[in-house]
Design a protein around this motif. Structure first.
Motif, PDB file in Angstrom:
ATOM      1  N   LEU A 258       0.829  -1.347  -0.019  1.00 32.66           N
ATOM      2  CA  LEU A 258      -0.117   0.266   0.181  1.00 32.66           C
ATOM      3  C   LEU A 258       0.729   1.093  -0.063  1.00 32.66           C
ATOM      4  O   LEU A 258       1.858   1.238   0.885  1.00 32.66           O
ATOM      5  N   CYS A 259       0.499   2.184  -1.039  1.00 31.52           N
ATOM      6  CA  CYS A 259       1.435   3.553  -0.819  1.00 31.52           C
ATOM      7  C   CYS A 259       0.334   4.505  -0.699  1.00 31.52           C
ATOM      8  O   CYS A 259      -0.714   4.528  -1.558  1.00 31.52           O
ATOM      9  N   VAL A 260       0.585   5.621   0.018  1.00 32.81           N
ATOM     10  CA  VAL A 260      -0.046   6.694   0.360  1.00 32.81           C
ATOM     11  C   VAL A 260       0.557   7.841  -0.189  1.00 32.81           C
ATOM     12  O   VAL A 260       1.713   8.109  -0.041  1.00 32.81           O
ATOM     13  N   VAL A 261      -0.165   8.644  -1.103  1.00 29.68           N
ATOM     14  CA  VAL A 261       0.307   9.703  -1.782  1.00 29.68           C
ATOM     15  C   VAL A 261      -0.371  11.160  -1.060  1.00 29.68           C
ATOM     16  O   VAL A 261      -1.644  11.122  -1.125  1.00 29.68           O
ATOM     17  N   THR A 262       0.393  12.232  -0.751  1.00 28.43           N
ATOM     18  CA  THR A 262      -0.479  13.596  -0.203  1.00 28.43           C
ATOM     19  C   THR A 262       0.331  14.444  -0.961  1.00 28.43           C
ATOM     20  O   THR A 262       1.364  14.561  -1.417  1.00 28.43           O
ATOM     21  N   GLY A 263      -0.237  15.631  -0.633  1.00 23.24           N
ATOM     22  CA  GLY A 263       0.291  16.863  -1.092  1.00 23.24           C
ATOM     23  C   GLY A 263      -0.862  18.040  -1.207  1.00 23.24           C
ATOM     24  O   GLY A 263      -2.068  17.601  -1.292  1.00 23.24           O
ATOM     25  N   ARG A 264      -0.313  19.148  -1.272  1.00 21.01           N
ATOM     26  CA  ARG A 264      -1.192  20.275  -1.370  1.00 21.01           C
ATOM     27  C   ARG A 264      -2.091  20.353  -2.767  1.00 21.01           C
ATOM     28  O   ARG A 264      -1.667  19.830  -3.679  1.00 21.01           O
ATOM     29  N   PRO A 265      -3.582  20.696  -2.812  1.00 21.30           N
ATOM     30  CA  PRO A 265      -4.264  20.952  -3.888  1.00 21.30           C
ATOM     31  C   PRO A 265      -3.227  21.564  -4.952  1.00 21.30           C
ATOM     32  O   PRO A 265      -2.515  22.526  -4.609  1.00 21.30           O
ATOM     33  N   GLY A 266      -3.424  21.049  -6.315  1.00 24.00           N
ATOM     34  CA  GLY A 266      -2.557  21.739  -7.530  1.00 24.00           C
ATOM     35  C   GLY A 266      -1.213  21.344  -7.530  1.00 24.00           C
ATOM     36  O   GLY A 266      -0.422  21.914  -8.390  1.00 24.00           O
ATOM     37  N   CYS A 267      -0.510  20.419  -6.610  1.00 22.37           N
ATOM     38  CA  CYS A 267       0.890  20.127  -6.527  1.00 22.37           C
ATOM     39  C   CYS A 267       1.326  19.321  -7.716  1.00 22.37           C
ATOM     40  O   CYS A 267       2.442  18.964  -7.813  1.00 22.37           O
ATOM     41  N   GLY A 268       0.254  18.432  -8.263  1.00 16.47           N
ATOM     42  CA  GLY A 268       0.525  17.517  -9.333  1.00 16.47           C
ATOM     43  C   GLY A 268       0.538  16.161  -8.756  1.00 16.47           C
ATOM     44  O   GLY A 268       1.403  15.297  -9.242  1.00 16.47           O
ATOM     45  N   LYS A 269      -0.254  15.740  -7.766  1.00 16.06           N
ATOM     46  CA  LYS A 269      -0.264  14.368  -7.114  1.00 16.06           C
ATOM     47  C   LYS A 269      -0.717  13.422  -8.331  1.00 16.06           C
ATOM     48  O   LYS A 269      -0.097  12.437  -8.439  1.00 16.06           O
ATOM     49  N   SER A 270      -1.775  13.806  -8.908  1.00 18.68           N
ATOM     50  CA  SER A 270      -2.381  12.921  -9.872  1.00 18.68           C
ATOM     51  C   SER A 270      -1.656  12.491 -11.197  1.00 18.68           C
ATOM     52  O   SER A 270      -1.516  11.831 -11.763  1.00 18.68           O
ATOM     53  N   GLU A 271      -0.659  13.665 -11.552  1.00 20.28           N
ATOM     54  CA  GLU A 271       0.112  13.796 -12.797  1.00 20.28           C
ATOM     55  C   GLU A 271       1.480  12.715 -12.565  1.00 20.28           C
ATOM     56  O   GLU A 271       1.726  11.649 -13.205  1.00 20.28           O
ATOM     57  N   PHE A 272       1.781  12.918 -10.876  1.00 21.30           N
ATOM     58  CA  PHE A 272       2.845  11.994 -10.597  1.00 21.30           C
ATOM     59  C   PHE A 272       2.404  10.583 -10.534  1.00 21.30           C
ATOM     60  O   PHE A 272       3.303   9.710 -10.863  1.00 21.30           O
ATOM     61  N   ILE A 273       1.193  10.399 -10.088  1.00 22.37           N
ATOM     62  CA  ILE A 273       0.908   8.760  -9.991  1.00 22.37           C
ATOM     63  C   ILE A 273       0.751   8.068 -11.391  1.00 22.37           C
ATOM     64  O   ILE A 273       0.974   7.216 -11.612  1.00 22.37           O
ATOM     65  N   ASP A 274       0.285   9.093 -12.168  1.00 24.73           N
ATOM     66  CA  ASP A 274       0.230   8.562 -13.850  1.00 24.73           C
ATOM     67  C   ASP A 274       1.490   8.629 -14.468  1.00 24.73           C
ATOM     68  O   ASP A 274       1.731   7.273 -14.792  1.00 24.73           O
ATOM     69  N   GLU A 275       2.525   9.244 -13.986  1.00 22.17           N
ATOM     70  CA  GLU A 275       3.878   8.931 -14.224  1.00 22.17           C
ATOM     71  C   GLU A 275       4.448   7.469 -13.512  1.00 22.17           C
ATOM     72  O   GLU A 275       4.789   6.643 -14.524  1.00 22.17           O
ATOM     73  N   ILE A 276       4.006   7.208 -12.398  1.00 22.14           N
ATOM     74  CA  ILE A 276       4.578   5.840 -11.551  1.00 22.14           C
ATOM     75  C   ILE A 276       3.622   4.755 -12.641  1.00 22.14           C
ATOM     76  O   ILE A 276       4.230   3.910 -12.972  1.00 22.14           O
ATOM     77  N   ALA A 277       2.320   4.869 -12.772  1.00 21.80           N
ATOM     78  CA  ALA A 277       1.717   3.696 -13.428  1.00 21.80           C
ATOM     79  C   ALA A 277       1.899   3.767 -14.872  1.00 21.80           C
ATOM     80  O   ALA A 277       2.156   2.343 -15.240  1.00 21.80           O
ATOM     81  N   THR A 278       2.359   4.535 -15.653  1.00 23.68           N
ATOM     82  CA  THR A 278       2.759   4.365 -16.971  1.00 23.68           C
ATOM     83  C   THR A 278       4.088   3.688 -16.962  1.00 23.68           C
ATOM     84  O   THR A 278       4.274   2.909 -17.662  1.00 23.68           O
ATOM     85  N   ARG A 279       5.032   4.161 -15.986  1.00 27.26           N
ATOM     86  CA  ARG A 279       6.150   3.493 -16.026  1.00 27.26           C
ATOM     87  C   ARG A 279       6.324   1.817 -15.798  1.00 27.26           C
ATOM     88  O   ARG A 279       7.035   1.066 -16.359  1.00 27.26           O
ATOM     89  N   LEU A 280       5.579   1.678 -14.730  1.00 21.16           N
ATOM     90  CA  LEU A 280       5.163   0.354 -14.521  1.00 21.16           C
ATOM     91  C   LEU A 280       4.579  -0.502 -15.615  1.00 21.16           C
ATOM     92  O   LEU A 280       4.916  -1.624 -15.807  1.00 21.16           O
ATOM     93  N   ALA A 281       3.633   0.087 -16.408  1.00 18.37           N
ATOM     94  CA  ALA A 281       3.056  -0.513 -17.647  1.00 18.37           C
ATOM     95  C   ALA A 281       3.896  -0.854 -18.638  1.00 18.37           C
ATOM     96  O   ALA A 281       4.001  -1.927 -18.898  1.00 18.37           O
ATOM     97  N   ILE A 282       5.034   0.207 -18.991  1.00 17.81           N
ATOM     98  CA  ILE A 282       6.007   0.179 -19.976  1.00 17.81           C
ATOM     99  C   ILE A 282       6.925  -0.660 -19.753  1.00 17.81           C
ATOM    100  O   ILE A 282       7.306  -1.818 -20.477  1.00 17.81           O
ATOM    101  N   ASN A 283       7.657  -0.624 -18.443  1.00 15.09           N
ATOM    102  CA  ASN A 283       8.785  -1.456 -18.038  1.00 15.09           C
ATOM    103  C   ASN A 283       8.376  -2.669 -17.515  1.00 15.09           C
ATOM    104  O   ASN A 283       9.400  -3.810 -17.529  1.00 15.09           O
ATOM    105  N   HIS A 284       7.158  -2.885 -16.684  1.00 15.76           N
ATOM    106  CA  HIS A 284       7.057  -4.488 -16.101  1.00 15.76           C
ATOM    107  C   HIS A 284       5.726  -4.777 -16.609  1.00 15.76           C
ATOM    108  O   HIS A 284       5.554  -5.797 -15.996  1.00 15.76           O
ATOM    109  N   HIS A 285       5.182  -4.194 -17.642  1.00 18.30           N
ATOM    110  CA  HIS A 285       3.569  -4.829 -18.021  1.00 18.30           C
ATOM    111  C   HIS A 285       2.690  -4.888 -16.963  1.00 18.30           C
ATOM    112  O   HIS A 285       1.861  -5.752 -16.935  1.00 18.30           O
ATOM    113  N   TRP A 286       2.590  -3.894 -15.865  1.00 18.18           N
ATOM    114  CA  TRP A 286       1.649  -3.779 -15.104  1.00 18.18           C
ATOM    115  C   TRP A 286       0.433  -3.070 -15.571  1.00 18.18           C
ATOM    116  O   TRP A 286       0.636  -1.924 -16.074  1.00 18.18           O
TER     117      TRP A 286
END
Length: 554
Positions: free
Chosen positions: A315-343
């Motif tokens: 389980l990974c918990v991500v936090t940050g103030r509104p507008g800091c780019g939390k969702s964008e950074f999570i998309d970066e994590i998810a995309t790299r897991l998909a590309i590099n590890h087929h998740w």
């Protein structure tokens, strides 16, 4: 155009693509468990089949392309050649060197070229697919676009028992030992097992015992767990191979055919998850002692990889103030897991609505530049769409967003769509009723439920939680996981804790890994990125310099 609803078929979670399971309108009312989802539905091709009563059909005038054998072309077929001349080839010699007997080779759907062994996938005697394995390197290749089915499936149609292995050589090992009733998964233990759906009725419904003979490693154990969920604990037996043996082929080489058959007699029943004897973990302990603890995987972001490696079942918990780019950074994590590890990744993310906007964000990150109409109309864009259709899924509840419904949908995606990442963004969009519980107690129960789901299904769960509101006059204070609104449990119960913040003055994003529970996966720390607006990608800043971290779809 006809719809599934006209046939009384209910599509769960508003899904519009992929394969899903639902209740059967023909037989559910008469079933002991009327909620059993025995109906397999292919939303892309407009067909369905019930694995209980056998009811099946397809939508007429459906505008998605139907799959036919013309969609791919198998190489020219040659008769199986076990002549003395073929025995002189490197490929044949390689198979023999792995302890496989000539009799097993002759009995199995195997062919040879001078430099490769070819595993032929047949159903009812018809060639469906084939996999080549070169004799001088561990490289496997399936026919692109061909249907995935278990290898040697025809051999188990009328048997009362069967063995399921993680690879074709392991299946050949059991055939060498005298068990012909064996199949292999077609693409290893790290992928979804939905290809079994079409064979439940007629191939596996008559089995009194199913031996799960997967590899003795993390991926193999996850495959075994998936297969046990699919076939049921009551008839599944888990095969182990003893110290020093990862799989059936290794056991055959070290101890012989008779000993391999004894592994079946010693196979243990898939018992309740609630009861585990510590002695059962001897092999796992030996593996840790010899090889060290299993480390997580990297994203290809050099600075972040040095302080944090991600692992499934966490389980990974991500936090940050509104507008800091939390969702964008999570998309970066998810995309790299998909590309590099087929998740594959499943989102419950009201933050990313409407979905057209999320499509644009992901596609821009994949292609590396802003999308234009020319991109969308260009045939060269098709692989991007295909990649997104394969790896990205959204869960959209038809009613209240309750965590049990979201996890139920995610479980289907794990089993049938190779999802290994679940994103819940944000936590406060969940609409569960606290009842008499306080928010602190509710958060504790929620996090426990998410951790259990992550462990049971081998998934990395990423939960976004907003910090408490701060008064402006109090000044900007540094955030940590204890700053999250609701409970200190967000720190106490998570395996990874990440705080994202944006420094607009210097045009950089700070990512602080506040917690990594297991030291083999990193020690945490602070790293910096530049968010590139044109590509939607995060570029690491290392020693004051921008570093490129390329993304390349496979």
């Amino acid at each position: 155009m006809q719809t599934f609803e006209q046939y009384g078929i209910e599509i769960p979670y508003r899904r519009t693509s992929g394969k899903v399971r639902s209740t059967c309108p023909q037989c559910s009312a008469t079933r002991h468990n009327p909620r059993d989802r025995s109906l397999s539905i292919d939303l892309d091709h407009g067909w369905w089949k019930c694995h209980h009563c056998g009811w099946s059909g397809s939508l007429k005038n459906y505008n998605a392309p139907e799959f036919t054998s013309k969609d791919y072309k198998l190489p020219e077929q040659h008769p199986v050649d076990h002549s003395p001349q073929m025995a002189d080839t490197a490929a044949y010699a390689y198979v023999i060197s792995r302890g496989i007997s000539p009799e097993a080779i002759a009995a199995a759907p195997v062919e040879f070229t001078p430099t490769a062994v070819k595993f032929v996938f047949e159903c009812d005697g018809k060639r469906i697919n084939e996999k080549c394995r070169s004799a001088n390197a561990k490289r496997f290749s399936l026919v692109e676009g061909a249907e995935l089915i278990p290898w040697n499936i025809d051999a188990v149609r009328d048997t009362s028992e069967c063995i399921i292995t993680e690879g074709e050589f392991d299946a050949l090992a059991f055939i060498t030992a005298g068990r012909a009733d064996v199949v292999s998964v077609p693409n290893g233990g790290s992928a979804a097992t939905s290809y079994f759906d079409d064979f439940m009725d007629g191939w596996f419904d008559n089995k009194t015992t199913i031996y799960i003979a997967s590899d003795n490693d993390k991926v193999g154990r996850q495959l075994a767990a998936d297969l046990v969920k699919r076939f049921g604990k009551g008839r599944c037996r888990l095969v182990s191979y003893g110290p020093g043996c990862k799989d059936a082929n290794e056991h055959l080489l070290q101890y012989g055919a008779k000993s391999l058959l004894e592994c079946l007699t010693k196979a243990e029943r898939a018992t309740s998850d609630e009861v585990v004897s510590l002695g059962d973990r001897l092999l796992e302990a030996l593996s840790i002692v010899r090889q060290g603890p299993q480390r997580g995987i990297t994203l290809g972001l050099q600075n972040l990889d040095e302080i944090c490696r991600f692992e499934s079942g966490r389980l990974c918990v991500v936090t940050g103030r509104p507008g800091c780019g939390k969702s964008e950074f999570i998309d970066e994590i998810a995309t790299r897991l998909a590309i590099n590890h087929h998740w594959g990744v499943a989102y419950f993310s009201p933050e990313n609505m409407p979905l057209g906007n999320h499509f644009i964000k992901i596609a821009k990150r994949l292609v590396g530049h802003p999308l234009t109409e020319d991109d969308l109309n260009n045939q060269a864009f098709d692989p991007t769409v295909k990649f997104m259709n394969r790896y990205y899924h959204h869960i959209i509840p038809s009613g209240d967003a309750r965590i049990d419904d979201i996890l139920d949908a995610a479980a289907d995606l794990v089993l049938y769509n190779n999802v290994r990442t679940l994103v819940i963004d944000p936590y406060n969009e969940l609409q569960d009723d606290y009842g008499a519980a306080t928010e602190t107690l509710y958060v504790s129960r929620l996090l426990t439920k998410l951790k259990r789901f992550a462990t049971d299904y081998g998934v990395l769960v990423i939960l976004v939680a907003h910090p408490r509101q701060q008064r402006r006059e109090a000044g900007e204070t540094a955030l940590d996981l204890y700053s999250i609104s609701g409970s200190a449990h967000f720190y106490n119960k998570t395996d990874y804790g990440i705080i994202v913040s944006r420094d607009t003055e210097h045009n950089r994003v700070e990512v602080r890994v506040d917690k990594v529970k297991f030291v083999e996966n990193g020690t945490g720390g602070k790293v910096f990125f530049k968010f590139d607006l044109d590509s939607g990608r995060y570029l690491p800043i290392i020693n004051g310099r921008l570093e490129q971290s390329p993304l390349q779809m496979q």
